[in-house]
Enzyme design. Structure first.
Site, short mmCIF file in Angstrom:
data_model
loop_
_atom_site.label_atom_id
_atom_site.label_comp_id
_atom_site.label_asym_id
_atom_site.label_seq_id
_atom_site.Cartn_x
_atom_site.Cartn_y
_atom_site.Cartn_z
CD GLN A 1 -2.47 -1.43 2.71
OE1 GLN A 1 -3.42 -0.58 3.12
NE2 GLN A 1 -1.73 -1.98 3.60
CG HIS B 1 -2.73 2.84 -1.93
ND1 HIS B 1 -2.75 2.39 -0.35
CD2 HIS B 1 -4.12 2.33 -2.21
CE1 HIS B 1 -4.09 1.98 -0.30
NE2 HIS B 1 -4.61 1.78 -1.10
CB CYS C 1 -1.92 17.12 -22.10
SG CYS C 1 -0.33 17.24 -21.17
CB CYS D 1 -0.76 21.44 -21.64
SG CYS D 1 -1.64 20.74 -20.14
N GLY E 1 3.06 -4.57 8.90
CA GLY E 1 2.84 -2.98 9.22
C GLY E 1 1.72 -2.35 8.57
CB THR E 2 -1.08 -2.82 6.70
OG1 THR E 2 -2.37 -2.42 6.20
CG2 THR E 2 -1.06 -4.32 6.82
CG ASN F 1 0.96 -3.90 13.24
OD1 ASN F 1 1.05 -3.12 13.97
ND2 ASN F 1 0.11 -3.80 12.16
CD GLU G 1 -0.68 -0.07 17.24
OE1 GLU G 1 -1.71 0.56 16.93
OE2 GLU G 1 0.04 0.45 18.32
CB ALA H 1 8.58 -4.80 9.93
P1 NAD Z 1 -1.49 2.95 8.99
O1 NAD Z 1 -0.60 4.01 9.13
O2 NAD Z 1 -2.88 2.69 9.11
O3 NAD Z 1 -0.79 1.66 9.80
C1 NAD Z 1 0.40 1.40 10.11
C2 NAD Z 1 0.57 0.11 10.80
O4 NAD Z 1 1.86 -0.25 11.02
C3 NAD Z 1 0.07 0.30 12.30
O5 NAD Z 1 -0.88 -0.86 12.41
C4 NAD Z 1 1.16 0.28 13.09
O6 NAD Z 1 1.05 -0.37 14.26
C5 NAD Z 1 2.05 -0.54 12.22
N1 NAD Z 1 3.59 -0.21 12.74
C6 NAD Z 1 4.08 0.73 12.81
N2 NAD Z 1 5.53 0.85 12.50
C7 NAD Z 1 5.86 -0.53 12.63
C8 NAD Z 1 6.90 -1.13 12.73
N3 NAD Z 1 8.01 -0.60 12.77
N4 NAD Z 1 6.83 -2.60 12.55
C9 NAD Z 1 5.81 -3.16 12.49
N5 NAD Z 1 4.55 -2.50 12.60
C10 NAD Z 1 4.69 -1.00 12.63
O7 NAD Z 1 -0.77 2.39 7.55
P2 NAD Z 1 -1.47 1.48 6.49
O8 NAD Z 1 -2.17 0.30 6.98
O9 NAD Z 1 -0.35 1.16 5.30
O10 NAD Z 1 -2.46 2.45 5.86
C11 NAD Z 1 -2.93 2.86 4.74
C12 NAD Z 1 -2.39 4.15 3.94
O11 NAD Z 1 -0.98 4.61 4.36
C13 NAD Z 1 -1.80 3.70 2.77
O12 NAD Z 1 -2.93 3.97 1.99
C14 NAD Z 1 -0.42 3.95 2.40
O13 NAD Z 1 -0.61 4.50 0.87
C15 NAD Z 1 -0.50 5.04 3.09
N6 NAD Z 1 0.88 5.77 3.50
C16 NAD Z 1 1.87 5.11 2.78
C17 NAD Z 1 3.26 5.44 3.28
C18 NAD Z 1 4.39 5.09 2.77
O14 NAD Z 1 4.44 4.82 1.32
N7 NAD Z 1 5.75 4.54 3.57
C19 NAD Z 1 3.44 6.44 4.50
C20 NAD Z 1 2.19 6.88 5.12
C21 NAD Z 1 1.13 6.40 4.67
#
Ligand code: NAD
Length: 247
Positions: A98, A116, A127, A151, A188-189, A214, A216, A232
């Site tokens: 993501q 994304h 354009c 443009c 990490g999501t 994660n 949490e 991670a």
């Molecule tokens: P989110 O911010 O919703 O969640 C991040 C998750 O990662 C949390 O659950 C948190 O507990 C966990 N986390 C944080 N640090 C960690 C670590 N060191 N090790 C393990 N887990 C860890 O992010 P998401 O779920 O990716 O949310 C979605 C949106 O955020 C996406 O659409 C993405 O495009 C965007 N986004 C991307 C970036 C990037 O490209 N690096 C940065 C910020 C947001």
């Protein structure tokens, strides 16, 4: 539990990973929803939606510049590197991310699906001329935002704001992989952003095992077969080491 997870990875026929902003925090890129995340500095309603961009591109571009310079200078951390190594060894078939930060590719992963988009590509909203971030950054003037195309059209990074459709190819390929995999690493999501958050649920429904890494609990923790709570960048290198050591 690291050893069990390493065994699952070695046993799997088709292992994939779904990653989110959390995998890149150890590269110095804040995530969205953690305490010091992006949404604690920028109001999601004013900055996060396509409508926000269309209504006030100058204001949203200021946030984008803040993000983009951070992305451009960031380096892959040990979590990205471990995933690249797992792909090279043949255990990891694809990464669906993501993230828009390009760090999986920089780490060496070849099969990366960017759900994304990617910050380094931009396009003219009129354009459709494609631009590279380095071309834009050399010309950009803070007092003259948003950057404009020859443009006259507004230039937008090729990233998905809330309210925008996921690129069709990324959507089809990701859902296909989720249906096909027998092991998914969810790293990490927070799994609150749809449709990406649906991918582990689909995989689980098809009988795949889910390994969550994660800091949490997340919205999909209840379906995880293994939950590794921690960073991670510390956990993935240990899993990789164990995969290498197993007979
Ligand atoms: P989110 O911010 O919703 O969640 C991040 C998750 O990662 C949390 O659950 C948190 O507990 C966990 N986390 C944080 N640090 C960690 C670590 N060191 N090790 C393990 N887990 C860890 O992010 P998401 O779920 O990716 O949310 C979605 C949106 O955020 C996406 O659409 C993405 O495009 C965007 N986004 C991307 C970036 C990037 O490209 N690096 C940065 C910020 C947001």
């Amino acid at each position: 539990m690291i050893k069990e997870v390493a065994k699952e990875i070695k046993r799997a026929n088709f292992c994939i990973a779904l990653t989110g902003a959390g995998i890149s925090t150890e590269s110095g890129i804040p995530d969205f929803r953690s305490k010091n995340g992006l949404w604690s500095r920028y109001d999601i309603n004013e900055y996060g939606y396509l409508d926000s961009f269309l209504r006030n591109p100058k204001k949203v571009w200021k946030m984008l510049l803040d993000m983009i310079i951070n992305f451009r200078d960031a380096k892959p951390n040990p979590a990205h590197v471990a995933l690249a190594e797992l792909e090279k060894m043949g255990y990891l078939k694809a990464v669906i991310t993501q993230n828009i930060d390009d760090l999986h590719r920089k780490a060496g992963n070849k099969n990366v699906i960017e759900f994304h988009g990617n910050f380094s590509k931009l396009y003219c909203m009129d354009c459709k001329t494609i631009y590279n971030i380095n071309d834009i950054l050399t010309k950009i003037e803070l007092e003259n935002l948003p950057p404009k195309c020859k443009c006259g059209g507004i230039i937008k990074p090729d990233i998905i704001f809330f309210g925008e459709a996921i690129p069709r190819d990324a959507l089809i390929r990701s859902f296909d992989l989720a249906n096909k995999c027998d092991l998914m690493l969810v790293i990490g999501t927070s799994c609150v952003v749809y449709p990406a958050a649906e991918l582990p649920i689909i995989a689980k429904g098809k009988g795949a095992k889910i390994i969550e890494i994660n800091k949490e609990e997340s919205m999909i923790s209840h379906i995880a077969d293994y939950k590794l709570i921690g960073k991670a960048g510390e956990i993935l290198p240990k899993i990789l080491e164990e995969v290498k050591n197993l007979p």
